[in-house]
Scaffold this active site. Structure first.
Site, short mmCIF file in Angstrom:
data_model
loop_
_atom_site.label_atom_id
_atom_site.label_comp_id
_atom_site.label_asym_id
_atom_site.label_seq_id
_atom_site.Cartn_x
_atom_site.Cartn_y
_atom_site.Cartn_z
CB THR A 171 13.55 47.28 34.50
OG1 THR A 171 12.73 48.31 33.90
CG2 THR A 171 14.82 47.96 34.99
CD GLU B 40 12.22 53.26 32.96
OE1 GLU B 40 12.80 54.28 33.31
OE2 GLU B 40 11.36 53.24 32.06
CE1 TYR C 62 13.26 50.25 39.55
CE2 TYR C 62 13.17 50.78 37.21
CZ TYR C 62 12.95 49.90 38.24
OH TYR C 62 12.40 48.65 37.98
CE LYS D 81 14.80 46.87 39.43
NZ LYS D 81 14.56 45.55 40.00
P1 NAP Z 1 6.31 46.86 43.50
O1 NAP Z 1 4.84 46.54 43.43
O2 NAP Z 1 6.75 48.24 43.72
O3 NAP Z 1 6.92 45.91 44.65
C1 NAP Z 1 8.20 46.13 45.16
C2 NAP Z 1 8.43 45.23 46.35
O4 NAP Z 1 9.73 45.51 46.90
C3 NAP Z 1 7.42 45.44 47.49
O5 NAP Z 1 7.11 44.18 48.04
C4 NAP Z 1 8.21 46.26 48.49
O6 NAP Z 1 7.79 46.10 49.83
C5 NAP Z 1 9.59 45.63 48.32
N1 NAP Z 1 10.66 46.44 48.89
C6 NAP Z 1 10.92 47.76 48.70
N2 NAP Z 1 12.00 48.13 49.42
C7 NAP Z 1 12.42 47.03 50.08
C8 NAP Z 1 13.48 46.76 50.98
N3 NAP Z 1 14.33 47.71 51.38
N4 NAP Z 1 13.64 45.51 51.45
C9 NAP Z 1 12.77 44.51 51.10
N5 NAP Z 1 11.74 44.71 50.26
C10 NAP Z 1 11.57 45.94 49.75
O7 NAP Z 1 7.04 46.33 42.17
P2 NAP Z 1 6.52 45.30 41.05
O8 NAP Z 1 5.82 46.07 40.02
O9 NAP Z 1 5.90 44.14 41.71
O10 NAP Z 1 7.92 44.88 40.40
C11 NAP Z 1 8.66 43.77 40.91
C12 NAP Z 1 10.11 43.93 40.52
O11 NAP Z 1 10.22 43.98 39.10
C13 NAP Z 1 10.78 45.22 41.01
O12 NAP Z 1 12.12 44.92 41.27
C14 NAP Z 1 10.68 46.16 39.83
O13 NAP Z 1 11.70 47.11 39.90
C15 NAP Z 1 10.85 45.18 38.69
N6 NAP Z 1 10.20 45.53 37.42
C16 NAP Z 1 8.88 45.86 37.39
C17 NAP Z 1 8.27 46.09 36.18
C18 NAP Z 1 6.80 46.42 36.09
O14 NAP Z 1 6.37 46.90 35.04
N7 NAP Z 1 6.02 46.13 37.13
C19 NAP Z 1 9.02 46.00 34.99
C20 NAP Z 1 10.36 45.64 35.07
C21 NAP Z 1 10.94 45.39 36.29
P3 NAP Z 1 6.66 47.05 50.47
O15 NAP Z 1 5.35 46.46 50.05
O16 NAP Z 1 6.94 46.95 51.91
O17 NAP Z 1 6.87 48.43 49.91
O1 F7E Z 2 5.27 55.79 34.06
C1 F7E Z 2 4.50 58.90 32.27
C2 F7E Z 2 5.83 58.80 32.96
O2 F7E Z 2 5.35 55.41 36.51
C3 F7E Z 2 5.10 55.48 32.72
C4 F7E Z 2 7.99 50.65 36.86
O3 F7E Z 2 7.30 49.46 37.13
O4 F7E Z 2 7.92 50.26 34.50
C5 F7E Z 2 7.57 51.19 35.50
O5 F7E Z 2 8.23 52.43 35.30
C6 F7E Z 2 5.22 56.74 31.89
C7 F7E Z 2 6.44 57.60 32.24
O6 F7E Z 2 6.09 53.59 34.91
C8 F7E Z 2 2.22 60.36 34.66
O7 F7E Z 2 6.56 60.01 32.82
C9 F7E Z 2 2.75 60.67 32.60
O8 F7E Z 2 7.06 58.00 31.05
O9 F7E Z 2 3.72 54.08 35.12
P1 F7E Z 2 5.04 54.73 35.25
P2 F7E Z 2 7.61 53.61 34.42
O10 F7E Z 2 8.30 54.85 34.81
O11 F7E Z 2 7.62 53.22 32.98
C10 F7E Z 2 9.32 49.96 34.41
C11 F7E Z 2 9.51 48.92 33.32
C12 F7E Z 2 9.91 49.59 35.71
O12 F7E Z 2 10.87 48.83 35.76
C13 F7E Z 2 9.49 50.40 36.90
O13 F7E Z 2 9.79 49.69 38.10
O14 F7E Z 2 4.08 57.55 32.12
N1 F7E Z 2 3.49 59.64 33.04
N2 F7E Z 2 1.96 61.13 33.57
C14 F7E Z 2 3.18 59.42 34.32
N3 F7E Z 2 3.62 58.48 35.19
C15 F7E Z 2 3.08 58.50 36.43
N4 F7E Z 2 3.50 57.57 37.31
N5 F7E Z 2 2.15 59.43 36.81
C16 F7E Z 2 1.68 60.39 35.97
O15 F7E Z 2 0.83 61.18 36.33
#
Ligand code: NAP
Ligand code: F7E
Length: 338
Positions: free
Chosen positions: A126, A128, A150, A154
């Site tokens: 990620t 992050e 987090y 990661k």
């Molecule tokens: P998400 O919607 O939060 O999905 C996370 C998945 O992990 C869900 O299926 C969840 O199951 C499962 N999970 C959580 N705890 C678990 C456990 N103990 N054992 C088995 N499964 C578990 O995340 P996403 O946005 O699809 O992202 C997919 C992956 O990419 C994640 O690893 C995330 O950290 C990474 N990532 C995401 C982004 C982004 O912008 N979306 C960017 C960079 C990296 P439940 O449905 O049961 O909760």
């Molecule tokens: O926040 C700000 C918050 O929670 C984005 C995950 O998929 O992407 C995701 O992480 C920004 C942050 O995503 C609110 O402080 C302001 O700066 O949508 P987010 P994230 O933290 O960037 C990365 C790439 C991953 O890997 C993660 O798994 O928005 N923000 N106000 C807020 N964020 C939330 N959630 N809610 C607010 O009200």
């Protein structure tokens, strides 16, 4: 014979889209899901694929379960998408996040090493990892500086993936993906929180919404396109690390403004810091209120990715613009909230 893939986190945003993508490519798809008191196949249902995948009860916390699963499923490719992925939650649950998002990766890598080290492995790394970013834009060589439990978890998973590649010659690849969003995005993430609230406000179901730091900037892309990038990484000749991003970034404030445009509302901002509010230019009604509850103990202020390596080596490129992504999500939430 059909290729077999195993996806952890199949019930999440990316897991559901990846399952759909791989099914369309002719794969036999197995997906790991957690046993909960109520089933959580909403996203698979929304894509109409719940009955097309084979669901296997797994938990990243249980190494024995992962060994058994890899033995039974015999996958050619494993995509590790499971994680406690919500950054804000990781500050409140740092140990759980470390176990699932960090150590969970080693549990799975060990299962692969023991059962079949020829399996190709994708780790969901990620942006992050860059956190308090040391250079702009960030690429595969930018130093890491995670800013949350987090991000730190990661980072461990990222390096374990590299370590298993170098130690055991496993085809283990890291995709450093910048934020990617969609109508299937979890409701607590900022983009979806806003598009869902805008739809609710449109139908008079909600008056306003609370928000945290609106000046942070993210490189937001469309999740469906990033899924294809994950798959391409596992088809490459060699394992490695690839950044997927759009090369553009925008603030949360801009996302709010653009989202309201689709319901023909213009936002006028008033006040500063914790006192800031957003009003509807026409009616004067308050639609947005800053609430410090959503501030993070340490913030990632500004991220923007350089995806040149993925473009040159995989032919991967983003297509959906910031405005188009907001439109897709607002329209989907309006449809769902009708
Ligand atoms: P998400 O919607 O939060 O999905 C996370 C998945 O992990 C869900 O299926 C969840 O199951 C499962 N999970 C959580 N705890 C678990 C456990 N103990 N054992 C088995 N499964 C578990 O995340 P996403 O946005 O699809 O992202 C997919 C992956 O990419 C994640 O690893 C995330 O950290 C990474 N990532 C995401 C982004 C982004 O912008 N979306 C960017 C960079 C990296 P439940 O449905 O049961 O909760
Ligand atoms: O926040 C700000 C918050 O929670 C984005 C995950 O998929 O992407 C995701 O992480 C920004 C942050 O995503 C609110 O402080 C302001 O700066 O949508 P987010 P994230 O933290 O960037 C990365 C790439 C991953 O890997 C993660 O798994 O928005 N923000 N106000 C807020 N964020 C939330 N959630 N809610 C607010 O009200």
């Amino acid at each position: 014979m059909k290729k077999t893939a195993f996806i952890t986190g199949i019930t999440g945003q990316d897991g559901a889209y990846l399952a759909e993508f791989l099914l369309n490519k002719g794969y036999k798809v197995y997906g790991g899901f957690r046993r909960l008191s109520a089933q959580n196949f909403l996203r698979l249902d929304e894509l109409g694929i719940t009955n097309k995948v084979t669901l296997v009860e797994t938990d990243m916390l249980d190494a024995s379960n992962l060994v058994r699963t890899i033995k039974e499923v015999k996958p050619l490719e494993v995509y590790n998408l499971a994680a406690q992925s919500f950054v804000a939650h990781s500050f409140k649950n740092p140990i759980l996040t470390g176990n699932v998002t960090g150590l969970g990766v080693t549990n799975l890598l060990e299962a692969i090493r023991i059962i079949d080290p020829d399996i190709r492995f994708y780790q969901a790394s990620t942006s992050e990892l860059f956190g308090l970013a040391k250079e702009f834009p960030q690429n595969e060589n930018t130093p890491f500086y995670p800013r949350s439990p987090y991000g730190v978890a990661k980072l461990y998973g990222h390096w374990m993936t590299i370590n298993y590649r170098e130690s055991y010659n496993i085809f283990a690849t890291n995709g450093i993906l910048f934020n990617h969003e969609s109508p299937l995005r979890g409701i607590e993430f900022v983009t979806r929180k806003i598009t869902n609230a805008v739809a609710n406000i449109h139908f008079g179901k909600q008056e306003y919404f609370d928000i945290g730091n609106m000046d942070v900037r993210r490189d937001w892309g469309y999740a469906k396109e990033y899924i294809e990038g994950m798959w391409s990484m596992l088809q490459a000749d060699e394992p490695g690390t690839y950044v997927l991003a759009t090369g553009e970034n925008h603030s949360v404030r801009e996302w709010i403004e653009v989202s309201f445009n689709f319901i023909e509302k213009e936002i006028i901002w008033e006040g500063e810091g914790e006192k800031e509010i957003g009003r509807d230019a026409k009616s004067g009604k308050i639609l947005v209120k800053v609430n410090p509850e959503f501030f993070r103990p340490a913030e990632v202020e500004n991220l923007i990715g350089d995806y040149s390596k993925a473009k040159n080596e995989l032919g991967w490129e983003p297509k959906t613009t910031f405005n188009k992504l907001a439109e897709i999500m607002v329209k989907a939430d309006i449809e769902k909230n009708k």
